[in-house]
Design an enzyme around this catalytic site. Structure first.
Site, PDB file in Angstrom:
ATOM      1  N   ALA A 106     -41.352  10.385  27.387  1.00 32.07           N
ATOM      2  CA  ALA A 106     -41.270  11.156  25.985  1.00 32.07           C
ATOM      3  C   ALA A 106     -40.320  10.449  24.846  1.00 32.07           C
ATOM      4  O   ALA A 106     -39.926  10.745  24.088  1.00 32.07           O
ATOM      5  CB  ALA A 106     -41.126  12.594  25.897  1.00 32.07           C
ATOM      6  N   ILE A 127     -46.377   6.544  22.462  1.00 34.48           N
ATOM      7  CA  ILE A 127     -47.177   7.845  22.431  1.00 34.48           C
ATOM      8  C   ILE A 127     -46.485   9.047  22.749  1.00 34.48           C
ATOM      9  O   ILE A 127     -46.845  10.074  22.566  1.00 34.48           O
ATOM     10  CB  ILE A 127     -48.587   7.370  23.158  1.00 34.48           C
ATOM     11  CG1 ILE A 127     -49.156   6.091  22.921  1.00 34.48           C
ATOM     12  CG2 ILE A 127     -49.572   8.518  23.362  1.00 34.48           C
ATOM     13  CD1 ILE A 127     -50.077   5.536  24.107  1.00 34.48           C
ATOM     14  N   GLY A 128     -45.899   8.968  24.035  1.00 37.16           N
ATOM     15  CA  GLY A 128     -45.186  10.174  24.398  1.00 37.16           C
ATOM     16  C   GLY A 128     -44.120  10.890  23.587  1.00 37.16           C
ATOM     17  O   GLY A 128     -44.341  12.076  23.364  1.00 37.16           O
ATOM     18  N   SER A 147     -56.191   4.787  30.999  1.00 41.40           N
ATOM     19  CA  SER A 147     -56.484   3.769  30.221  1.00 41.40           C
ATOM     20  C   SER A 147     -57.707   3.223  30.521  1.00 41.40           C
ATOM     21  O   SER A 147     -58.316   3.267  31.637  1.00 41.40           O
ATOM     22  CB  SER A 147     -55.420   2.604  30.276  1.00 41.40           C
ATOM     23  OG  SER A 147     -55.947   1.547  29.757  1.00 41.40           O
ATOM     24  N   TYR A 199     -51.741  -3.082  36.673  1.00 41.92           N
ATOM     25  CA  TYR A 199     -51.712  -1.995  35.622  1.00 41.92           C
ATOM     26  C   TYR A 199     -53.063  -1.302  35.675  1.00 41.92           C
ATOM     27  O   TYR A 199     -53.106  -0.271  35.929  1.00 41.92           O
ATOM     28  CB  TYR A 199     -51.537  -2.574  34.241  1.00 41.92           C
ATOM     29  CG  TYR A 199     -51.311  -1.700  33.176  1.00 41.92           C
ATOM     30  CD1 TYR A 199     -50.542  -0.727  33.007  1.00 41.92           C
ATOM     31  CD2 TYR A 199     -52.524  -1.624  32.344  1.00 41.92           C
ATOM     32  CE1 TYR A 199     -50.476   0.179  31.938  1.00 41.92           C
ATOM     33  CE2 TYR A 199     -52.737  -0.713  31.362  1.00 41.92           C
ATOM     34  CZ  TYR A 199     -51.585   0.291  31.186  1.00 41.92           C
ATOM     35  OH  TYR A 199     -51.543   1.237  30.154  1.00 41.92           O
TER      36      TYR A 199
HETATM   37  N1  LIG Z   1     -50.168   1.543  24.432  1.00 44.16           N
HETATM   38  C1  LIG Z   1     -51.419   1.141  24.887  1.00 44.16           C
HETATM   39  O1  LIG Z   1     -52.207   0.415  24.394  1.00 44.16           O
HETATM   40  C2  LIG Z   1     -51.828   1.973  25.874  1.00 44.16           C
HETATM   41  C3  LIG Z   1     -53.398   2.045  26.029  1.00 44.16           C
HETATM   42  C4  LIG Z   1     -53.771   2.760  27.204  1.00 44.16           C
HETATM   43  C5  LIG Z   1     -52.811   3.764  27.936  1.00 44.16           C
HETATM   44  N2  LIG Z   1     -51.529   3.900  27.592  1.00 44.16           N
HETATM   45  C6  LIG Z   1     -50.788   4.528  28.519  1.00 44.16           C
HETATM   46  O2  LIG Z   1     -50.037   5.490  27.538  1.00 44.16           O
HETATM   47  C7  LIG Z   1     -48.533   5.913  28.236  1.00 44.16           C
HETATM   48  C8  LIG Z   1     -47.792   5.682  27.324  1.00 44.16           C
HETATM   49  O3  LIG Z   1     -47.505   4.335  27.079  1.00 44.16           O
HETATM   50  P1  LIG Z   1     -46.933   3.627  25.502  1.00 44.16           P
HETATM   51  O4  LIG Z   1     -47.812   2.708  25.133  1.00 44.16           O
HETATM   52  O5  LIG Z   1     -46.411   4.970  24.648  1.00 44.16           O
HETATM   53  O6  LIG Z   1     -45.607   3.023  26.139  1.00 44.16           O
HETATM   54  P2  LIG Z   1     -44.001   3.106  25.811  1.00 44.16           P
HETATM   55  O7  LIG Z   1     -43.726   2.872  24.413  1.00 44.16           O
HETATM   56  O8  LIG Z   1     -43.591   1.738  26.733  1.00 44.16           O
HETATM   57  O9  LIG Z   1     -43.520   4.215  26.432  1.00 44.16           O
HETATM   58  C9  LIG Z   1     -43.558   4.515  27.822  1.00 44.16           C
HETATM   59  C10 LIG Z   1     -42.838   5.666  28.324  1.00 44.16           C
HETATM   60  O10 LIG Z   1     -42.569   5.631  29.700  1.00 44.16           O
HETATM   61  C11 LIG Z   1     -41.078   5.454  30.097  1.00 44.16           C
HETATM   62  N3  LIG Z   1     -41.094   4.662  31.323  1.00 44.16           N
HETATM   63  C12 LIG Z   1     -41.375   3.517  31.577  1.00 44.16           C
HETATM   64  N4  LIG Z   1     -40.689   3.100  32.827  1.00 44.16           N
HETATM   65  C13 LIG Z   1     -40.433   4.248  33.250  1.00 44.16           C
HETATM   66  C14 LIG Z   1     -39.520   4.637  34.589  1.00 44.16           C
HETATM   67  N5  LIG Z   1     -39.311   3.539  35.519  1.00 44.16           N
HETATM   68  N6  LIG Z   1     -38.926   5.879  34.826  1.00 44.16           N
HETATM   69  C15 LIG Z   1     -39.248   6.820  33.913  1.00 44.16           C
HETATM   70  N7  LIG Z   1     -39.740   6.661  32.688  1.00 44.16           N
HETATM   71  C16 LIG Z   1     -40.333   5.390  32.566  1.00 44.16           C
HETATM   72  C17 LIG Z   1     -40.551   4.872  28.995  1.00 44.16           C
HETATM   73  O11 LIG Z   1     -39.274   5.087  29.125  1.00 44.16           O
HETATM   74  P3  LIG Z   1     -37.890   4.108  28.205  1.00 44.16           P
HETATM   75  O12 LIG Z   1     -38.058   4.868  26.710  1.00 44.16           O
HETATM   76  O13 LIG Z   1     -36.758   4.510  28.930  1.00 44.16           O
HETATM   77  O14 LIG Z   1     -38.472   2.830  28.195  1.00 44.16           O
HETATM   78  C18 LIG Z   1     -41.350   5.541  27.713  1.00 44.16           C
HETATM   79  O15 LIG Z   1     -40.661   6.721  27.607  1.00 44.16           O
HETATM   80  C19 LIG Z   1     -48.521   4.953  29.517  1.00 44.16           C
HETATM   81  O16 LIG Z   1     -49.035   5.829  30.508  1.00 44.16           O
HETATM   82  C20 LIG Z   1     -49.749   4.162  29.256  1.00 44.16           C
HETATM   83  O17 LIG Z   1     -50.158   3.332  30.470  1.00 44.16           O
HETATM   84  C21 LIG Z   1     -51.051   3.199  26.652  1.00 44.16           C
END
Ligand SMILES: NC(=O)c1ccc[n+]([C@@H]2O[C@H](COP(=O)([O-])OP(=O)(O)OC[C@H]3O[C@@H](n4cnc5c(N)ncnc54)[C@H](OP(=O)(O)O)[C@@H]3O)[C@@H](O)[C@H]2O)c1
Length: 299
Positions: A25, A29-30, A153, A178
């Site tokens: 979070a 998105i989180g 995803s 992924y």
């Molecule tokens: N963006 C897209 O196009 C997309 C599409 C389909 C699905 N998704 C899914 O949506 C979800 C959120 O992704 P997002 O796009 O919002 O990505 P993001 O902005 O990179 O956020 C990812 C979150 O996960 C945390 N995280 C990453 N590695 C971690 C680890 N080793 N331990 C604990 N926390 C960790 C990050 O923490 P930090 O802040 O510390 O880095 C951040 O809070 C994911 O599951 C992703 O697969 C995204």
């Protein structure tokens, strides 16, 4: 430590006073989803891996939502002992869990091995939330009706579950690793929903859409920021991406619906292999073995 008393001024919201845990979070998105849940009166627990960033996010969410019932837990999902500690600390602080949103996720351009027999994408995106969810089943069941949401995803369609090569020693390709982890999220969702049938705990998976977040920036080295910028030209905003998770978390319209994959507000079909019960059972058993999950198993 005395467990939290839940007080909310958002009496009419479906989330008023409900304990919601959102992983990952601190960004993307989180963070937007978590802020919306807090604004609806949830007693919100956000998860992050970096203390400073996570505590700053708590402050930001409190300010933006006007809700001070926001706290945090820390765990790096590349270390399953930290996931165990996180689940333990959660249960020391809270008796209830009405919503677990498994949102944290990562993409790695290069293969990174781990001590758990899988490469890092599979560990962070699947094994860690698998373990966390299983360790939190008691408060989820005690709080029923309750919800588990796994952020998957559409990328899940781009791979199969190759149990012989989960470590990707052969042929690592970031998108493929992924995709496999996101397929695992859906197989886990369907198997968990089956195992939780009749408990009042529902479990669904969601695709947020394609969004230019840090997930595409962090692990692409020097081209990362440019890649995120270009993606931003033709993808959804993070706010639009959070809509599906917020809907699944809070809408009374999905009450009782379980074992579905949502793209927007309607359940949709996931890939053929995701409906293979043998594969989902095999994945469950292997995940339990790799996470040393004993005693918490549900059949
Ligand atoms: N963006 C897209 O196009 C997309 C599409 C389909 C699905 N998704 C899914 O949506 C979800 C959120 O992704 P997002 O796009 O919002 O990505 P993001 O902005 O990179 O956020 C990812 C979150 O996960 C945390 N995280 C990453 N590695 C971690 C680890 N080793 N331990 C604990 N926390 C960790 C990050 O923490 P930090 O802040 O510390 O880095 C951040 O809070 C994911 O599951 C992703 O697969 C995204």
């Amino acid at each position: 430590m005395e467990k939290k008393q839940i007080i909310s001024k958002h009496g009419s919201s479906p989330l008023a006073g409900k304990v919601c845990l959102v992983t990952g979070a601190t960004a993307g998105i989180g963070k937007i989803t978590a802020t919306a849940l807090a604004a609806q009166g949830a007693t919100l627990v956000i998860h992050g891996r970096n203390r400073q960033k996570t505590e700053a996010t708590v402050d930001e969410i409190r300010t933006k939502s006007g809700n001070d019932q926001v706290s945090c837990l820390l765990a790096d999902f590349s270390d399953l002992d930290q996931v165990r500690d996180m689940a333990k600390t959660f249960q020391e602080r809270f008796e209830n869990l009405h919503l677990l949103l498994n949102n944290a996720g990562a993409f790695f351009n290069k293969r990174i091995p781990t001590p758990y027999g899988v490469e890092l994408t599979f560990l962070v995106n699947h094994l860690a939330p698998f373990l966390l969810t299983n360790l939190l089943l008691d408060p989820l069941k005690d709080s029923a009706p309750s919800r588990v949401i796994n952020v998957s995803s559409e990328a899940h369609r781009q791979d199969q579950m190759d149990f012989e090569n989960l470590d990707f020693k052969k042929g690592y390709f970031g998108i493929k690793a992924y995709a496999r982890s996101k397929l695992a999220n859906i197989l886990f969702t369907y198997e968990l929903a089956r195992r939780l049938d009749g408990t009042g705990v529902v479990c669904n998976a969601v695709h947020p859409g394609h969004i230019a977040t840090d997930i595409w920036k962090t692990n692409f080295g020097l081209i990362g920021p440019e890649l995120k910028r270009i993606m931003g030209l033709f993808s959804l905003t993070p706010e639009e991406g959070a809509e599906n998770s917020i809907y699944l978390a809070s809408s009374p319209k999905v009450e009782g619906i379980s074992g579905k994959y949502f793209d927007k507000t309607e359940p949709t079909l996931s890939s053929d292999v995701s409906y293979d019960d043998e594969v989902s059972r095999a994945l469950w058993d292997l995940s339990a073995e790799l996470t040393s999950l004993t005693g918490n198993q549900i059949e």
